[in-house]
Design a protein around this motif. Structure first.
Motif, PDB file in Angstrom:
ATOM      1  N   ARG A  92      -0.851  10.061   0.310  1.00 19.67           N
ATOM      2  CA  ARG A  92       0.481  10.039   0.942  1.00 19.67           C
ATOM      3  C   ARG A  92       1.051   8.622   1.022  1.00 19.67           C
ATOM      4  N   LEU A  93       0.179   7.630   0.831  1.00 23.36           N
ATOM      5  CA  LEU A  93       0.620   6.230   0.988  1.00 23.36           C
ATOM      6  C   LEU A  93       1.048   5.651  -0.359  1.00 23.36           C
ATOM      7  N   SER A  94       1.810   4.577  -0.292  1.00 24.86           N
ATOM      8  CA  SER A  94       2.203   3.901  -1.534  1.00 24.86           C
ATOM      9  C   SER A  94       0.968   3.215  -2.126  1.00 24.86           C
ATOM     10  N   LYS A  95       1.028   2.936  -3.410  1.00 20.18           N
ATOM     11  CA  LYS A  95      -0.084   2.243  -4.087  1.00 20.18           C
ATOM     12  C   LYS A  95      -0.359   0.898  -3.402  1.00 20.18           C
ATOM     13  N   ALA A  96       0.733   0.226  -3.003  1.00 18.74           N
ATOM     14  CA  ALA A  96       0.586  -1.091  -2.378  1.00 18.74           C
ATOM     15  C   ALA A  96      -0.168  -0.961  -1.046  1.00 18.74           C
ATOM     16  N   ASP A  97       0.166   0.054  -0.257  1.00 19.19           N
ATOM     17  CA  ASP A  97      -0.527   0.253   1.024  1.00 19.19           C
ATOM     18  C   ASP A  97      -1.991   0.656   0.805  1.00 19.19           C
ATOM     19  N   GLN A  98      -2.220   1.467  -0.205  1.00 19.50           N
ATOM     20  CA  GLN A  98      -3.614   1.838  -0.519  1.00 19.50           C
ATOM     21  C   GLN A  98      -4.425   0.582  -0.838  1.00 19.50           C
ATOM     22  N   ALA A  99      -3.816  -0.313  -1.591  1.00 15.93           N
ATOM     23  CA  ALA A  99      -4.522  -1.544  -1.979  1.00 15.93           C
ATOM     24  C   ALA A  99      -4.812  -2.403  -0.754  1.00 15.93           C
TER      25      ALA A  99
END
Ligand code: GTR
Length: 323
Positions: free
Chosen positions: A246-253
């Motif tokens: 559900r999170l953006s790729k940037a937040d996952q990183a």
């Protein structure tokens, strides 16, 4: 109509508020250990880093003391997205991802540094990534010392002394086999039930690391501890794949990096708390049996190695080859 500057400011702020709220994300992290415990300190550091690096946009709420349930139930909930994150022992996780057993084999590591070289290298990275098909995102490892037997009946000096003792184990097939191979009666049970089971004599003993033996007060009801150090079982932080997607790729990183960056802090906290635990247990007058030669203990573990799947056998070989 000309709007005054102040009014324009107010309108702009009002327009920005819903957007800011919409972006705010709260994730729940389940922790079985109490608030004052090194894994929980690690979780808090992880949460702090995520908050800092997202300028407060992502909050990880840490729920210690099994508030969200016992480990096995929590892992299930993480799998279907009802809980976002958890820190657990890889023992119960291996029921969901059997390859994890490679990391909890008895007498596998030469020492704690050997384990960390494996965890921080390719093996650790591959194992974290291997969780994805089971619905988890592996984020990082935490320290958990070495596990040893303790009981309320007698000093255990040789494996033969364990014969017939009812020993609680985590809900893990490997741990049941391991304790049975020592000749004890393995009793799988949730962590939170062990104290009263010891107190009422439902079980004679259990096995764990120093901080758990102390913080649970098991040491008060099971006075005999034997430092056979049969396993080193890393702790792990996992996220629900459903929550992460559900999170953006940037937040996952950011979340992945923050978990990794909390490891050294957790390891330091571990060392401090382990020393405190040993001192407290000694001061309580418990009977501590040191095992100088662990070879006869390790020899009994041959059947456990023989039972492993080819995948786990391969991982074991690779772990052994880590210099
Ligand atoms: C502890 C570990 C817990 C839990 C417990 C147990 O060492 O930190 O997560 O697995 O052992 O024996 O159930």
């Amino acid at each position: 109509m000309r709007l005054s500057r102040a009014l324009i400011c107010i309108l702009l702020i009002a327009a920005a508020i819903p957007a800011a709220f919409a972006q705010n994300i709260v994730l729940r992290l389940a922790e079985t250990q109490p608030a004052a415990y090194p894994t929980t300190y690690g979780d808090m550091e992880f949460a702090r880093l995520v908050k800092e690096r997202t300028n407060g946009r992502i909050t990880i709420e840490v729920y210690p003391g099994s508030q969200l349930g016992q480990e096995k139930a929590v892992i299930e909930q993480v799998q279907f997205g009802a809980i976002d994150l958890t820190r657990v022992s890889i023992s119960p996780l291996s029921a969901f991802a059997p390859q994890m057993d490679a990391l909890q084999m008895p007498y596998l590591y030469r020492d704690v540094e050997h384990m960390w070289k494996a965890l921080k290298g390719d093996i650790g990275k591959e194992l974290l990534a291997s969780l994805e098909p089971s619905g988890f995102i592996g984020l990082g490892w935490y320290e958990s010392g070495a596990r040893s037997f303790y009981n309320s009946k007698r000093p255990v000096r040789t494996p033969a002394d364990l014969k017939g003792l009812k020993i609680r184990v985590q809900e893990s097939k490997l741990m049941i086999g391991l304790v049975s191979a020592f000749g004890a009666v393995a009793t799988p049970m949730a962590y939170g039930e062990v104290y009263s089971a010891l107190q009422t004599g439902v079980i004679d003993g259990a096995e764990n690391n120093w901080p758990s033996y102390y913080s649970t007060s098991h040491y008060e009801v099971a006075k005999y501890i034997t430092l056979d150090e049969h396993t080193r079982v890393p702790e792990i932080i996992i996220a629900s794949k459903i929550s992460m997607d559900r999170l953006s790729k940037a937040d996952q990183a950011i979340i992945k990096q923050a978990a990794m960056d909390s490891i050294d802090y957790q390891r330091k906290q571990w060392d401090i708390y382990e020393k405190v635990s040993i001192d407290k247990v000694r001061a309580a007058g418990n009977v501590i049996v040191e095992i100088k030669d662990k070879a006869p203990w390790a020899a009994l573990m041959a059947p456990i190695y023989a039972q492993q799947t080819p995948e786990v056998q391969k991982l074991i070989e690779r772990i052994r080859a880590v210099k």
